[in-house]
Design a protein around this motif. Sequence first.
Motif, mmCIF file in Angstrom:
data_model
loop_
_atom_site.group_PDB
_atom_site.id
_atom_site.type_symbol
_atom_site.label_atom_id
_atom_site.label_comp_id
_atom_site.label_asym_id
_atom_site.label_seq_id
_atom_site.Cartn_x
_atom_site.Cartn_y
_atom_site.Cartn_z
ATOM 1 N N LEU A 125 0.807 -1.227 0.000
ATOM 2 C CA LEU A 125 0.000 0.000 0.000
ATOM 3 C C LEU A 125 0.839 1.276 0.000
ATOM 4 C CD1 LEU A 125 -2.728 -1.198 2.516
ATOM 5 C CD2 LEU A 125 -2.890 -1.082 0.021
ATOM 6 N N ARG A 126 2.118 1.164 -0.332
ATOM 7 C CA ARG A 126 3.034 2.312 -0.298
ATOM 8 C C ARG A 126 2.528 3.483 -1.149
ATOM 9 N NH1 ARG A 126 7.699 -0.064 -1.325
ATOM 10 N NH2 ARG A 126 8.172 -0.139 0.895
ATOM 11 N N ASP A 127 2.083 3.216 -2.337
ATOM 12 C CA ASP A 127 1.617 4.277 -3.246
ATOM 13 C C ASP A 127 0.115 4.169 -3.483
ATOM 14 O OD1 ASP A 127 4.235 5.329 -3.635
ATOM 15 O OD2 ASP A 127 4.656 3.640 -4.972
ATOM 16 N N PHE A 128 -0.641 3.950 -2.416
ATOM 17 C CA PHE A 128 -2.087 3.763 -2.525
ATOM 18 C C PHE A 128 -2.752 5.051 -2.995
ATOM 19 C CE2 PHE A 128 -6.334 3.222 -0.364
ATOM 20 C CZ PHE A 128 -6.786 2.220 -1.219
ATOM 21 N N GLN A 129 -3.445 4.972 -4.129
ATOM 22 C CA GLN A 129 -4.131 6.127 -4.714
ATOM 23 C C GLN A 129 -5.522 5.734 -5.183
ATOM 24 O OE1 GLN A 129 -2.042 7.851 -8.005
ATOM 25 N NE2 GLN A 129 -0.305 8.500 -6.772
ATOM 26 N N VAL A 130 -6.422 6.685 -5.123
ATOM 27 C CA VAL A 130 -7.757 6.536 -5.688
ATOM 28 C C VAL A 130 -8.023 7.773 -6.521
ATOM 29 C CG1 VAL A 130 -10.216 6.331 -5.192
ATOM 30 C CG2 VAL A 130 -8.556 5.098 -3.778
ATOM 31 N N ASP A 131 -8.297 7.574 -7.795
ATOM 32 C CA ASP A 131 -8.539 8.683 -8.736
ATOM 33 C C ASP A 131 -7.407 9.714 -8.698
ATOM 34 O OD1 ASP A 131 -10.916 7.594 -9.655
ATOM 35 O OD2 ASP A 131 -12.141 8.715 -8.226
ATOM 36 N N GLY A 132 -6.160 9.230 -8.627
ATOM 37 C CA GLY A 132 -4.999 10.110 -8.653
ATOM 38 C C GLY A 132 -4.703 10.823 -7.345
#
Length: 116
Positions: A9-16
């Motif tokens: 989950l290091r770079d967890f993104q939702v819609d940028g």
Amino acid sequence: MNELIESILRDFQVDGVNIPVNFLIYNGHEDQYVTYQEQDEDNSLSADNELMAYVTYYDFDVYSKGNFNQIISKLKRILKENDFVYQPSRSSIDMFEPETGFYHKTLNFAHFKEEE
């Protein structure tokens, strides 16, 4: 296991939008974030008086000032892709915290581990 979760989950993104993911506590100021913690461990397989495998359960708490359904969907998908199993019976209902203005939901996932 925390290292595994944090790498997944290091770079967890939702819609940028970056969604911070922290162990136990988040002290930042974002309107959306996730915290996680180990909830329980249970032996699942033993033989000859030795533990052969066990299941560890983790709570992932999703917080958002708005609709958190996209965060929840993506979190479920990513964890499933990494061998975690969603546990609806151990997860919470949708909640709202009037003191903070955050919507909140706890999702529980199991992770199976064989002893080496």
